[in-house]
Design an enzyme around this catalytic site. Structure first.
Site, PDB file in Angstrom:
ATOM      1  CE1 TYR A   1      56.247  41.638  28.022  1.00 52.22           C
ATOM      2  CE2 TYR A   1      55.323  42.326  25.914  1.00 52.22           C
ATOM      3  CZ  TYR A   1      55.547  42.562  27.263  1.00 52.22           C
ATOM      4  OH  TYR A   1      55.072  43.713  27.834  1.00 52.22           O
TER       5      TYR A   1
ATOM      6  CB  CYS B   1      57.129  39.501  21.597  1.00 50.89           C
ATOM      7  SG  CYS B   1      57.478  40.985  20.632  1.00 50.89           S
TER       8      CYS B   1
ATOM      9  CG  PHE C   1      57.764  43.441  16.935  1.00 43.11           C
ATOM     10  CD1 PHE C   1      58.014  43.959  15.673  1.00 43.11           C
ATOM     11  CD2 PHE C   1      56.454  43.415  17.379  1.00 43.11           C
ATOM     12  CE1 PHE C   1      56.990  44.436  14.869  1.00 43.11           C
ATOM     13  CE2 PHE C   1      55.418  43.888  16.599  1.00 43.11           C
ATOM     14  CZ  PHE C   1      55.683  44.402  15.334  1.00 43.11           C
ATOM     15  CB  CYS C   2      61.071  39.682  21.484  1.00 42.43           C
ATOM     16  SG  CYS C   2      60.245  40.996  22.423  1.00 42.43           S
TER      17      CYS C   2
END
Length: 380
Positions: free
Chosen positions: A112, A115, A117-118
């Site tokens: 995403y 996001c 974390f991404c």
């Protein structure tokens, strides 16, 4: 951010339609801000009375189902546009060569865009100059990762047959592979075993052992961490980025109704929504995330003014880097630098980001990180 919003729109919509309480004004009044935990009677709105009065009148007129439909319609329209945009992006990027120079790896990142974390993974890949293909995942249906038993992002596919889950595992495994030439990626992945357990809220959670470790020989470890304490420091702050810093993002970008609207305005612009679609995605999504951010604030024991938690966290990071180092890694970013930068980067363009820059000492470090990732300085 966008992932949680989209899933929530659908869930809230179905809840409003299916719950018996949806036929009474109580449930909907709570969603509109009339009965939160602090007794506040502020209703969400745009600064004018038009949208708010229409929403309230629909509620009073037995509009629980109407509001539920609005949530579902807004989420559905938004997801349609997101999916269409993702397909176009995916087809365009398929034309690019995605083999890592010298490493023989073909990397595909399922993500995403907003996001944190991404964003961490992208910061790592960009800094080290590793070409990769992006597949944007629909945050509700998640059809793009229906082939995977692991239903979260980021997921990184290596050469089409090795799946890496969890942002920290992805980063540790790739960094290990770039240093240790004796092990294949499949062998390295086995060093990060999956562990499942039920957390305090009764939800099954998947975690990964050793995810902040690089699987190196003693000589390789000394080469990467020549000074005593460097490895432990890097691991400590990587874990801090995952367990604390990332949880400050949503409460800050959705802190007020105005900031929630601004955040969704950004999401709508990124997704290239039409006027009608953008209206529902922006106003209904902002309302949902405004209330969710309050729940997150309580869950993580944040102050009433969540900006203060953000400022303190960022200043703690800057103090840990110190005045004598350009980065925590010294002259070059280490994995902790990349993790913190990746998390903070998702707030760019929002009020929370501007406030952070104005009220903390992070800007010089942040701009150095921008240049390092943009110029792929880790390639050398």
């Amino acid at each position: 951010m966008a992932a949680a919003c989209a899933r929530t729109l659908g869930k809230v919509g179905w809840c409003l339609l299916e719950s018996p309480g949806a036929r009474r004004s109580g449930t909907v009044s709570y969603l509109l801000g009339k009965g939160n935990a602090n007794g506040s009677r502020r209703a969400f709105g745009t600064g004018g009375t038009g949208v708010r009065s229409k929403l309230l009148s629909s509620v009073r007129g037995g509009g629980g189902k109407v509001l539920g439909c609005a949530f579902l319609l807004g989420g559905g329209l938004g997801l349609y546009r997101t999916a269409a945009f993702s397909v176009q992006q995916h087809l365009a990027e398929e034309e690019e060569e995605t083999t890592v120079s010298g490493g023989g790896l073909k990397l595909t990142l399922y993500q995403y865009k907003t996001c944190p974390f991404c964003s961490k993974v992208r910061a790592f890949l960009d800094y080290y100059g590793l070409p990769y293909q992006i597949v944007e995942v629909n945050p509700v249906m998640r059809q793009e990762i229906k082939w995977s038993a692991y239903r979260k992002v980021p997921i990184l596919m290596v050469n089409g047959d090795v799946q890496l889950n969890d942002s920290s595992v992805i980063i540790s495994a790739l960094r290990t592979y770039s240093i240790n030439k004796e092990k294949s990626m499949s062998e390295i992945v086995r060093s990060y075993p999956e562990v499942k357990f039920v957390n305090e809220r009764g939800k099954e959670v998947t975690e990964y052992n050793n995810k902040y470790w690089l699987m190196l020989s003693e000589d390789e470890t000394e080469m990467i961490y020549p000074e005593k304490g460097m490895q432990k420091e890097e691991m400590k702050w990587r874990e801090w980025a995952d367990s604390w810093l990332v949880h400050l993002i949503s409460p800050n970008v959705y802190r007020t109704t105005g900031e929630a609207l601004a955040s969704f305005d950004y999401i709508v612009r990124e997704g290239k929504f039409g006027t009608f679609e953008g209206f529902f995605a922006k106003y209904v999504g902002a309302a949902a995330m405004f209330f969710i951010s309050k729940r997150l604030k309580s869950r993580h024991n944040l102050q009433d003014d969540v900006r203060q938690d953000l400022y303190k966290a960022v200043n703690d990071w800057v103090a840990a880097v110190g005045k004598q180092r350009r980065f925590m890694g010294g002259d070059h970013p280490n994995l902790a630098d990349l993790a913190v930068f990746g998390v903070l980067r998702v707030m760019e363009g929002l009020q929370a980001f501007d406030d952070m820059m104005d009220n903390t000492k992070v800007e010089h470090w942040y701009r150095r990180m921008e240049r390092a990732t943009l110029n792929h300085q880790g390639r050398n």
